[in-house]
Design a protein around this motif. Structure first.
Motif, PDB file in Angstrom:
ATOM      1  N   GLN A 175      -6.914  -2.374 -15.034  1.00  0.00           N
ATOM      2  CA  GLN A 175      -5.578  -2.576 -14.477  1.00  0.00           C
ATOM      3  C   GLN A 175      -5.460  -3.955 -13.822  1.00  0.00           C
ATOM      4  O   GLN A 175      -4.433  -4.640 -13.966  1.00  0.00           O
ATOM      5  CB  GLN A 175      -5.275  -1.476 -13.455  1.00  0.00           C
ATOM      6  N   ILE A 176      -6.505  -4.371 -13.101  1.00  0.00           N
ATOM      7  CA  ILE A 176      -6.493  -5.692 -12.455  1.00  0.00           C
ATOM      8  C   ILE A 176      -6.436  -6.797 -13.502  1.00  0.00           C
ATOM      9  O   ILE A 176      -5.684  -7.783 -13.367  1.00  0.00           O
ATOM     10  CB  ILE A 176      -7.728  -5.842 -11.551  1.00  0.00           C
ATOM     11  N   GLU A 177      -7.207  -6.656 -14.568  1.00  0.00           N
ATOM     12  CA  GLU A 177      -7.216  -7.691 -15.606  1.00  0.00           C
ATOM     13  C   GLU A 177      -5.864  -7.772 -16.311  1.00  0.00           C
ATOM     14  O   GLU A 177      -5.388  -8.869 -16.633  1.00  0.00           O
ATOM     15  CB  GLU A 177      -8.339  -7.404 -16.592  1.00  0.00           C
ATOM     16  N   ARG A 178      -5.216  -6.624 -16.540  1.00  0.00           N
ATOM     17  CA  ARG A 178      -3.885  -6.652 -17.161  1.00  0.00           C
ATOM     18  C   ARG A 178      -2.857  -7.283 -16.234  1.00  0.00           C
ATOM     19  O   ARG A 178      -1.969  -8.022 -16.676  1.00  0.00           O
ATOM     20  CB  ARG A 178      -3.467  -5.228 -17.554  1.00  0.00           C
ATOM     21  N   LEU A 179      -2.978  -7.002 -14.938  1.00  0.00           N
ATOM     22  CA  LEU A 179      -2.077  -7.630 -13.969  1.00  0.00           C
ATOM     23  C   LEU A 179      -2.263  -9.143 -13.958  1.00  0.00           C
ATOM     24  O   LEU A 179      -1.286  -9.909 -13.967  1.00  0.00           O
ATOM     25  CB  LEU A 179      -2.328  -7.050 -12.578  1.00  0.00           C
ATOM     26  N   ALA A 180      -3.517  -9.596 -13.951  1.00  0.00           N
ATOM     27  CA  ALA A 180      -3.779 -11.040 -13.957  1.00  0.00           C
ATOM     28  C   ALA A 180      -3.238 -11.685 -15.220  1.00  0.00           C
ATOM     29  O   ALA A 180      -2.664 -12.790 -15.176  1.00  0.00           O
ATOM     30  CB  ALA A 180      -5.278 -11.289 -13.824  1.00  0.00           C
ATOM     31  N   HIS A 221       5.787 -10.390  -8.702  1.00  0.00           N
ATOM     32  CA  HIS A 221       5.099  -9.135  -8.981  1.00  0.00           C
ATOM     33  C   HIS A 221       4.889  -8.333  -7.697  1.00  0.00           C
ATOM     34  O   HIS A 221       4.321  -8.845  -6.719  1.00  0.00           O
ATOM     35  CB  HIS A 221       3.746  -9.422  -9.640  1.00  0.00           C
ATOM     36  N   LEU A 222       5.375  -7.101  -7.700  1.00  0.00           N
ATOM     37  CA  LEU A 222       5.119  -6.139  -6.637  1.00  0.00           C
ATOM     38  C   LEU A 222       4.027  -5.188  -7.110  1.00  0.00           C
ATOM     39  O   LEU A 222       4.144  -4.607  -8.195  1.00  0.00           O
ATOM     40  CB  LEU A 222       6.386  -5.346  -6.307  1.00  0.00           C
ATOM     41  N   VAL A 223       2.984  -5.023  -6.312  1.00  0.00           N
ATOM     42  CA  VAL A 223       1.859  -4.182  -6.707  1.00  0.00           C
ATOM     43  C   VAL A 223       1.704  -3.068  -5.681  1.00  0.00           C
ATOM     44  O   VAL A 223       1.471  -3.328  -4.493  1.00  0.00           O
ATOM     45  CB  VAL A 223       0.557  -5.000  -6.810  1.00  0.00           C
ATOM     46  N   TYR A 224       1.828  -1.826  -6.151  1.00  0.00           N
ATOM     47  CA  TYR A 224       1.788  -0.651  -5.282  1.00  0.00           C
ATOM     48  C   TYR A 224       0.490   0.121  -5.504  1.00  0.00           C
ATOM     49  O   TYR A 224      -0.029   0.197  -6.624  1.00  0.00           O
ATOM     50  CB  TYR A 224       2.985   0.265  -5.554  1.00  0.00           C
ATOM     51  N   ALA A 225      -0.008   0.708  -4.419  1.00  0.00           N
ATOM     52  CA  ALA A 225      -1.151   1.619  -4.507  1.00  0.00           C
ATOM     53  C   ALA A 225      -0.611   3.013  -4.812  1.00  0.00           C
ATOM     54  O   ALA A 225      -0.229   3.760  -3.918  1.00  0.00           O
ATOM     55  CB  ALA A 225      -1.929   1.631  -3.190  1.00  0.00           C
ATOM     56  N   THR A 226      -0.548   3.340  -6.084  1.00  0.00           N
ATOM     57  CA  THR A 226       0.046   4.603  -6.495  1.00  0.00           C
ATOM     58  C   THR A 226      -0.630   5.079  -7.765  1.00  0.00           C
ATOM     59  O   THR A 226      -1.458   4.365  -8.351  1.00  0.00           O
ATOM     60  CB  THR A 226       1.564   4.442  -6.706  1.00  0.00           C
ATOM     61  N   ASP A 227      -0.298   6.276  -8.200  1.00  0.00           N
ATOM     62  CA  ASP A 227      -1.023   6.898  -9.299  1.00  0.00           C
ATOM     63  C   ASP A 227      -0.303   6.710 -10.629  1.00  0.00           C
ATOM     64  O   ASP A 227       0.763   7.277 -10.852  1.00  0.00           O
ATOM     65  CB  ASP A 227      -1.189   8.405  -9.040  1.00  0.00           C
ATOM     66  N   HIS A 228      -0.894   5.929 -11.511  1.00  0.00           N
ATOM     67  CA  HIS A 228      -0.494   5.864 -12.922  1.00  0.00           C
ATOM     68  C   HIS A 228       1.009   5.687 -13.128  1.00  0.00           C
ATOM     69  O   HIS A 228       1.601   6.328 -13.980  1.00  0.00           O
ATOM     70  CB  HIS A 228      -0.953   7.127 -13.652  1.00  0.00           C
ATOM     71  N   GLU A 229       1.650   4.846 -12.320  1.00  0.00           N
ATOM     72  CA  GLU A 229       3.063   4.581 -12.566  1.00  0.00           C
ATOM     73  C   GLU A 229       3.194   3.467 -13.597  1.00  0.00           C
ATOM     74  O   GLU A 229       2.474   2.476 -13.547  1.00  0.00           O
ATOM     75  CB  GLU A 229       3.779   4.199 -11.270  1.00  0.00           C
ATOM     76  N   TYR A 242       0.825  -1.216   0.000  1.00  0.00           N
ATOM     77  CA  TYR A 242       0.000   0.000   0.000  1.00  0.00           C
ATOM     78  C   TYR A 242       0.853   1.256   0.000  1.00  0.00           C
ATOM     79  O   TYR A 242       0.454   2.291  -0.492  1.00  0.00           O
ATOM     80  CB  TYR A 242      -0.936   0.002   1.210  1.00  0.00           C
ATOM     81  N   LYS A 243       2.058   1.170   0.547  1.00  0.00           N
ATOM     82  CA  LYS A 243       2.906   2.351   0.661  1.00  0.00           C
ATOM     83  C   LYS A 243       3.239   2.926  -0.712  1.00  0.00           C
ATOM     84  O   LYS A 243       3.352   2.208  -1.707  1.00  0.00           O
ATOM     85  CB  LYS A 243       4.201   1.998   1.392  1.00  0.00           C
ATOM     86  N   ARG A 244       3.414   4.241  -0.764  1.00  0.00           N
ATOM     87  CA  ARG A 244       3.817   4.910  -1.988  1.00  0.00           C
ATOM     88  C   ARG A 244       5.324   4.800  -2.158  1.00  0.00           C
ATOM     89  O   ARG A 244       6.067   4.878  -1.188  1.00  0.00           O
ATOM     90  CB  ARG A 244       3.439   6.395  -1.952  1.00  0.00           C
ATOM     91  N   THR A 245       5.756   4.614  -3.386  1.00  0.00           N
ATOM     92  CA  THR A 245       7.185   4.551  -3.643  1.00  0.00           C
ATOM     93  C   THR A 245       7.729   5.959  -3.811  1.00  0.00           C
ATOM     94  O   THR A 245       7.070   6.837  -4.342  1.00  0.00           O
ATOM     95  CB  THR A 245       7.473   3.745  -4.912  1.00  0.00           C
ATOM     96  N   MET A 249       8.557  -7.696 -11.496  1.00  0.00           N
ATOM     97  CA  MET A 249       7.744  -6.681 -12.150  1.00  0.00           C
ATOM     98  C   MET A 249       7.076  -5.818 -11.079  1.00  0.00           C
ATOM     99  O   MET A 249       6.465  -6.336 -10.125  1.00  0.00           O
ATOM    100  CB  MET A 249       6.667  -7.329 -13.028  1.00  0.00           C
ATOM    101  N   ALA A 250       7.214  -4.493 -11.215  1.00  0.00           N
ATOM    102  CA  ALA A 250       6.577  -3.548 -10.297  1.00  0.00           C
ATOM    103  C   ALA A 250       5.394  -2.895 -11.013  1.00  0.00           C
ATOM    104  O   ALA A 250       5.552  -2.359 -12.116  1.00  0.00           O
ATOM    105  CB  ALA A 250       7.573  -2.489  -9.836  1.00  0.00           C
ATOM    106  N   HIS A 251       4.222  -2.962 -10.406  1.00  0.00           N
ATOM    107  CA  HIS A 251       2.996  -2.427 -10.991  1.00  0.00           C
ATOM    108  C   HIS A 251       2.422  -1.360 -10.066  1.00  0.00           C
ATOM    109  O   HIS A 251       2.574  -1.433  -8.840  1.00  0.00           O
ATOM    110  CB  HIS A 251       1.942  -3.527 -11.178  1.00  0.00           C
ATOM    111  N   GLY A 252       1.731  -0.397 -10.639  1.00  0.00           N
ATOM    112  CA  GLY A 252       1.018   0.602  -9.851  1.00  0.00           C
ATOM    113  C   GLY A 252      -0.468   0.539 -10.145  1.00  0.00           C
ATOM    114  O   GLY A 252      -0.885   0.400 -11.303  1.00  0.00           O
ATOM    115  N   LEU A 253      -1.297   0.624  -9.097  1.00  0.00           N
ATOM    116  CA  LEU A 253      -2.751   0.654  -9.243  1.00  0.00           C
ATOM    117  C   LEU A 253      -3.274   1.992  -8.746  1.00  0.00           C
ATOM    118  O   LEU A 253      -2.956   2.416  -7.624  1.00  0.00           O
ATOM    119  CB  LEU A 253      -3.409  -0.478  -8.443  1.00  0.00           C
TER     120      LEU A 253
END
Length: 404
Positions: free
Chosen positions: A383-388, A344-352, A315-318, A367-371
């Protein structure tokens, strides 16, 4: 009343007269407290958000930590995390509320009022009583143990059709919980009073025990939204305790856990529907061969006994363009232990943008992803479907490489 208001992950300094409240505020678990060199109170918020009101002697103190997410989106995520039965729209009742307690009170009152509008739901429950006449079946063992040789009264068991069923018990418990909570708007408080009257014949649940299971069917479907909110209100995150002369009550949610639970629920829905297998939360594993170093990856995807993918929710911002080193080390350990070439690392962040890290000497790719959690729901779902799909593609590539 003294009030302290912070945003999540914010640090704020207050006056020296507030320093004595530090231990009581720290005891809520909502904020961390320290003193500055000149004796002022410093409050630090982390991923926990909510509101807690303290009654310390003659003083009433309220501390609020506001989420950066809109309240409606927060409760939408909480609902998914506890009931992953499908992708749902956001609760419209929260659209105009900006504070946590008013929001949950307004939403629950509206949902429960709609649920009870056709009448209080009734159902069968098993009742055991001592009666002068036979009703249902005789409890023979209890009759012989309690009244050997006596014909009356009778120990009986029967099915009773009444409003005293688990669904209504959960609603009444939530009504009682909110009626004891401050900061509930006047209109919602009136609605809670009407709900309490409608549920007056329902037994109160014993405090501290788990809530009874209530499977949803066509007869109870209208109760669904109200029951989801009721379970949030009665969740372990709710604060209500006494310690000496300090009484505290309120609602606290850890957004780290909310994000992890929500991501697990939505990925489980998409991955298992599109690609099969099983998605497991907190699967136990060990880093060493002697099994003395345990670890629990947030989300793993399995087919039979083979792990196909691993996802870690952050959840933390990078800060900056790369994840913290510790996150990469952690994912390297997961992939090495689970025999995976990609994590896969998934972060709660804006449009990264999606970023790739090939870890030297290991053959592991992270792979680092932002949601964007605050964005439109259709974009978030995309975004969830692309991550899956990315997790699934990694599994297909790994199988193809192993078959060569």
């Amino acid at each position: 009343m003294r009030q302290f208001v912070l945003d999540e992950y914010q640090t704020a300094v207050f006056g020296p007269t507030d320093a004595a409240l530090g231990p009581a505020l720290a005891g809520t678990g909502l904020v961390a407290t320290t003193l500055t060199v000149d004796g002022r109170l410093r409050l630090t918020a982390d991923s926990k958000v909510g509101v807690v009101r303290l009654q310390a002697g003659e003083d009433t103190v309220e501390v609020r930590v506001r989420p950066k997410l809109p309240i409606g989106r927060l409760f939408w995520m909480l609902g998914h995390a506890r009931d992953d039965s499908g992708w749902r729209p956001e609760p419209a009742d929260l659209a105009t509320e900006h504070e946590l307690v008013p929001a949950v009170a307004v939403a629950f009152t509206a949902a429960a009022s709609r649920a009870l509008a056709p009448g209080v739901l009734q159902g069968y429950r098993v009742a055991e009583e001592t009666l002068p006449t036979l009703r249902g079946r005789l409890r023979e063992a209890d009759q012989l143990r309690r009244r050997p040789g006596l014909a009356l009264p009778l120990e009986v068991r029967y099915d009773d059709y009444s409003v005293d069923i688990p669904e209504n018990q959960i609603l009444r418990a939530a009504v009682d919980r909110l009626r004891r909570t401050d900061s509930v708007p006047a209109a919602a408080r009136c609605g809670l009073h009407r709900l309490g009257q409608a549920l007056a014949d329902v037994t109160r649940l014993p405090p501290g025990l788990p809530l009874p299971p209530v499977p949803v069917n066509r007869l109870t479907a209208r109760y669904g939204p109200a029951l989801r909110l009721a379970r949030l209100i009665l969740a372990d995150d709710s604060v209500e305790h006494h310690s000496g002369t300090v009484r505290a009550s309120g609602f606290v949610f850890d957004l780290n856990r909310v994000f992890e639970d929500w991501l697990t629920a939505v990925l489980r829905d998409v991955i298992t529907r599109e690609h099969g297998g099983t998605v497991v939360a907190q699967h136990p594993a060990h880093l060493d061969e002697r099994a003395t170093v345990p670890m629990y990856p947030d989300i793993t995807w399995w087919r039979q006994h083979r792990c196909l993918g691993v996802v870690d929710a952050k959840y933390k911002r990078t800060s900056g363009s790369s994840p913290p080193n510790g996150d990469l080390y952690q994912m390297l350990a997961y992939c090495t232990t689970l025999g995976l070439a990609e994590g896969h690392l998934v972060y709660a962040t804006d449009h990264e943008p999606e970023r790739e890290y090939r870890l030297v000497g290991s053959g592991v790719r992270v792979m680092a992803h932002g949601l964007d959690l605050a964005g439109p729901l259709n974009e978030l779902r995309g975004q969830i479907e692309r991550l899956a799909d990315r997790v699934a593609r990694a599994a297909v590539t790994a199988r193809a490489n192993s078959a060569r």
